[in-house]
Design a protein around this motif. Structure first.
Motif, short mmCIF file in Angstrom:
data_model
loop_
_atom_site.label_atom_id
_atom_site.label_comp_id
_atom_site.label_asym_id
_atom_site.label_seq_id
_atom_site.Cartn_x
_atom_site.Cartn_y
_atom_site.Cartn_z
N ARG A 56 0.83 -1.21 0.00
CA ARG A 56 0.00 0.00 0.00
C ARG A 56 0.86 1.26 0.00
O ARG A 56 0.62 2.21 -0.75
CB ARG A 56 -0.90 -0.04 1.24
CG ARG A 56 -1.70 1.21 1.50
CD ARG A 56 -2.90 1.29 0.62
NE ARG A 56 -3.59 2.55 0.74
CZ ARG A 56 -4.80 2.77 0.26
NH1 ARG A 56 -5.43 1.80 -0.36
NH2 ARG A 56 -5.37 3.94 0.38
N LEU A 57 1.90 1.26 0.83
CA LEU A 57 2.76 2.44 0.94
C LEU A 57 3.54 2.68 -0.35
O LEU A 57 3.63 3.82 -0.83
CB LEU A 57 3.72 2.24 2.13
CG LEU A 57 4.46 3.48 2.65
CD1 LEU A 57 3.47 4.55 3.09
CD2 LEU A 57 5.38 3.09 3.80
N PHE A 58 4.11 1.62 -0.92
CA PHE A 58 4.82 1.76 -2.20
C PHE A 58 3.88 2.23 -3.30
O PHE A 58 4.27 3.03 -4.16
CB PHE A 58 5.46 0.43 -2.60
CG PHE A 58 6.70 0.05 -1.85
CD1 PHE A 58 7.78 0.92 -1.79
CD2 PHE A 58 6.81 -1.19 -1.23
CE1 PHE A 58 8.95 0.57 -1.12
CE2 PHE A 58 7.97 -1.55 -0.56
CZ PHE A 58 9.04 -0.67 -0.50
N TRP A 59 2.66 1.72 -3.29
CA TRP A 59 1.67 2.09 -4.31
C TRP A 59 1.29 3.56 -4.18
O TRP A 59 1.16 4.27 -5.17
CB TRP A 59 0.46 1.18 -4.15
CG TRP A 59 -0.55 1.25 -5.26
CD1 TRP A 59 -0.40 1.81 -6.50
CD2 TRP A 59 -1.87 0.72 -5.23
NE1 TRP A 59 -1.55 1.66 -7.24
CE2 TRP A 59 -2.47 0.99 -6.49
CE3 TRP A 59 -2.62 0.03 -4.27
CZ2 TRP A 59 -3.77 0.60 -6.79
CZ3 TRP A 59 -3.91 -0.35 -4.59
CH2 TRP A 59 -4.48 -0.07 -5.83
N GLU A 60 1.13 4.03 -2.97
CA GLU A 60 0.75 5.42 -2.74
C GLU A 60 1.86 6.40 -3.12
O GLU A 60 1.59 7.45 -3.70
CB GLU A 60 0.37 5.64 -1.27
CG GLU A 60 -0.93 5.03 -0.85
CD GLU A 60 -1.21 5.27 0.62
OE1 GLU A 60 -0.34 5.82 1.33
OE2 GLU A 60 -2.32 4.91 1.08
N LYS A 61 3.11 6.05 -2.78
CA LYS A 61 4.18 7.04 -2.86
C LYS A 61 5.23 6.76 -3.92
O LYS A 61 5.97 7.67 -4.31
CB LYS A 61 4.88 7.15 -1.49
CG LYS A 61 3.97 7.67 -0.39
CD LYS A 61 4.77 7.95 0.86
CE LYS A 61 3.93 8.66 1.92
NZ LYS A 61 4.75 9.06 3.08
#
Length: 198
Positions: free
Chosen positions: A27-32
């Motif tokens: 989720r974090l990699f996808w967001e940022k």
């Protein structure tokens, strides 16, 4: 309060779940994007400290590799349709439409992790990882097209990847789903012409 009562009240500490950690990292990699995410932020998001993150996953890049695999099996599971035996045109269009839905379905995680997660990334290993996945998608599209139209498989597979990448970039830029669907309909005319439809 007795020692026994203290133990019962406090309970055991919650066990670390590596797969849940991968989901949170995805989720974090996808967001940022890969470069914008640091080890400290990853560890905090997962709920462990940085040394524990390295112990569990090896490195940020190795965790990213697991995140990409997790994404492929969850948000990007529609890509598996490229392996099916259905008609090429309908399959490719359905993948494009699902890519638009996945890329716009969340307010903060937009676009495609595989297509855009390492854009302008300084880590050559992370770039190579997503490039390999993208090459695999093109290869699957090529094989699907080549079953019936081998003479146009190269150009049609390139065109499919071009549209797929444009969908992800447009979703990141905030283009809404209804407009992306209109764009896919227009792109589908070009794809249909290549595949001898209409």
């Amino acid at each position: 309060m007795t020692d026994t009562e203290k133990v019962k009240r406090s309970g055991r500490p919650r066990a670390f779940d590596p797969e849940a950690g991968v989901a949170a990292a995805t989720r974090l990699f996808w967001e940022k994007g890969y470069d914008a995410v640091g080890v400290a932020e990853l560890a905090q998001t997962i709920g462990i400290n940085p040394p524990s993150l390295y112990a569990a996953y090896g490195s940020k890049r190795e965790l990213f590799a697991r995140a990409v695999a997790h994404y492929a099996g969850t948000q990007g599971r529609f890509f598996a349709r490229l392996d099916a035996d259905g008609p090429a045109y309908e399959t490719l269009i359905s993948v494009l439409e699902d890519a638009a839905r996945a890329g716009t379905g969340d307010a903060t995680a937009r676009g495609c992790l595989v297509l855009d997660g390492t854009r302008n990334c300084t880590d050559s290993g992370a770039r190579a990882l997503t490039a390999e996945v993208r090459a695999g998608l093109r290869e699957k599209a090529h094989a699907l097209i080549a079953r019936d139209r081998p003479e146009v498989a190269d150009s049609a597979a390139d065109y499919f990847m071009f549209v797929l990448t444009a969908i992800s970039g447009s979703a990141i830029d905030g283009v809404p789903l209804d407009r992306l669907m209109q764009d896919i309909a227009l792109a589908g005319q070009g794809l249909g012409a290549m595949l001898g439809r209409g």
